[in-house]
Design an enzyme around this catalytic site. Structure first.
Site, PDB file in Angstrom:
ATOM      1  N   ASP A   9       0.860  -1.172   0.000  1.00  0.00           N
ATOM      2  CA  ASP A   9       0.000   0.000   0.000  1.00  0.00           C
ATOM      3  C   ASP A   9       0.905   1.233   0.000  1.00  0.00           C
ATOM      4  OD1 ASP A   9      -2.309   1.726   0.563  1.00  0.00           O
ATOM      5  OD2 ASP A   9      -1.504   1.816   2.600  1.00  0.00           O
ATOM      6  N   MET A  10       0.360   2.371  -0.427  1.00  0.00           N
ATOM      7  CA  MET A  10       1.177   3.580  -0.475  1.00  0.00           C
ATOM      8  C   MET A  10       0.998   4.439   0.774  1.00  0.00           C
ATOM      9  SD  MET A  10       1.012   4.620  -4.528  1.00  0.00           S
ATOM     10  CE  MET A  10       1.829   6.188  -4.201  1.00  0.00           C
ATOM     11  N   ASP A  11      -0.132   5.134   0.879  1.00  0.00           N
ATOM     12  CA  ASP A  11      -0.344   6.079   1.982  1.00  0.00           C
ATOM     13  C   ASP A  11      -0.465   5.340   3.309  1.00  0.00           C
ATOM     14  OD1 ASP A  11      -0.710   8.779   0.539  1.00  0.00           O
ATOM     15  OD2 ASP A  11      -2.015   7.416  -0.560  1.00  0.00           O
ATOM     16  N   GLY A  44      -5.074   2.703  -3.475  1.00  0.00           N
ATOM     17  CA  GLY A  44      -6.344   3.303  -3.843  1.00  0.00           C
ATOM     18  C   GLY A  44      -6.170   4.502  -4.756  1.00  0.00           C
ATOM     19  N   ASP A 197      -2.459  -0.623   5.836  1.00  0.00           N
ATOM     20  CA  ASP A 197      -2.837   0.007   7.109  1.00  0.00           C
ATOM     21  C   ASP A 197      -4.329   0.277   7.259  1.00  0.00           C
ATOM     22  OD1 ASP A 197      -2.586   2.168   5.092  1.00  0.00           O
ATOM     23  OD2 ASP A 197      -2.973   3.485   6.789  1.00  0.00           O
ATOM     24  N   SER A 198      -5.133   0.104   6.186  1.00  0.00           N
ATOM     25  CA  SER A 198      -6.547   0.497   6.249  1.00  0.00           C
ATOM     26  C   SER A 198      -7.460  -0.625   5.773  1.00  0.00           C
ATOM     27  CB  SER A 198      -6.780   1.761   5.412  1.00  0.00           C
ATOM     28  OG  SER A 198      -6.040   2.854   5.941  1.00  0.00           O
TER      29      SER A 198
END
Length: 245
Positions: A9-11, A44, A197-198
């Protein structure tokens, strides 16, 4: 277990709180690639955002974009695309959002570009909707909206922060995107390390051979992960690669 692919994941994961790739993360991603392990982004964000980071890291593995709505091979080859039903988007914009006045904002990624209240065309059906997001500082209100949308049985519902809801086509998520990437590479999901993380990371964390939640992840994400890493401010990605690759 020998892992062949790392999906990041990025953010909140690859990127530190300043939205940058730390030197430690950069170093250990390069070492993973040198050792023969593929690295991809599962985000995303739209391809217009993700491609610059992927090119910066010299990634040559297909990318999972818009929570799985698209899979891209750089620099500009589209490998898969899954579109939201524009009639459902129209229902949200005309039936759901007006009921909450100015308490809820919306944003979206379409094939044609980013769309929000300021540039929404009159004909919603003229756009190819990849992902629709609803955001509010009122968490209880978001949960109320989510509960209503769940009764429609028409979306893959997730979030990338506790202050938003993200909608994709049914069954389309980061795990479905990663399965498409694995098919291209000829590997199994059991050979994947997935880090996030989400809630939009939960499907790939569940299905991967090693599912990793960041130390800064939402608690429900930590609860289903195999491993909890250090935070994105502490080079958590680097430390996972160091430990498991």
């Amino acid at each position: 277990m020998t892992y062949k692919l790392i999906a990041l994941d990025m953010d909140g994961t690859l990127l530190n709180p300043n939205k940058e790739i730390s030197e430690q993360n950069r170093l250990w991603i390069a070492r993973a690639i040198e050792s023969g392990v593929r690295v991809t982004l599962a985000t995303g964000r739209p391809i217009s955002d993700a491609s610059a980071f992927a090119q910066d890291l010299q990634l040559d593995t297909p990318l999972v974009i818009n929570n799985g709505s698209e899979v891209w091979s750089l620099p500009d080859k589209l490998l898969a695309r899954h579109i939201l039903d524009s009639h459902l988007v129209s229902r949200i914009l005309t039936e759901v959002l007006p009921a909450y006045a100015d308490q809820v904002n919306f944003w979206s990624h379409t094939v044609e570009g980013r769309v929000n209240k300021t540039n929404l065309p009159e004909d919603v059906h003229s756009l190819r909707w990849l992902q629709l997001g609803l955001s509010s500082k009122n968490i209880g209100l978001l949960q109320e909206i989510r509960s209503e949308l769940e009764t429609w049985n028409a979306f893959e519902i997730s979030n990338s922060a506790v202050t938003n809801i993200e909608l994709n086509a049914p069954g389309i998520n980061k795990a479905s995107g990663l399965r498409e990437v694995c098919g291209i590479l000829g590997i199994q999901m059991s050979e994947v390390i997935a880090v996030g993380d989400s809630l939009n990371d939960v499907p790939m964390i569940r299905e991967a051979g090693l599912g990793v939640a960041m130390g800064n992840a939402q608690e429900s994400v930590k609860a289903i992960a195999d491993v909890v890493a250090l935070t994105n401010a502490e080079d958590g990605v680097a430390r996972i690669i160091e430990a498991h690759i």
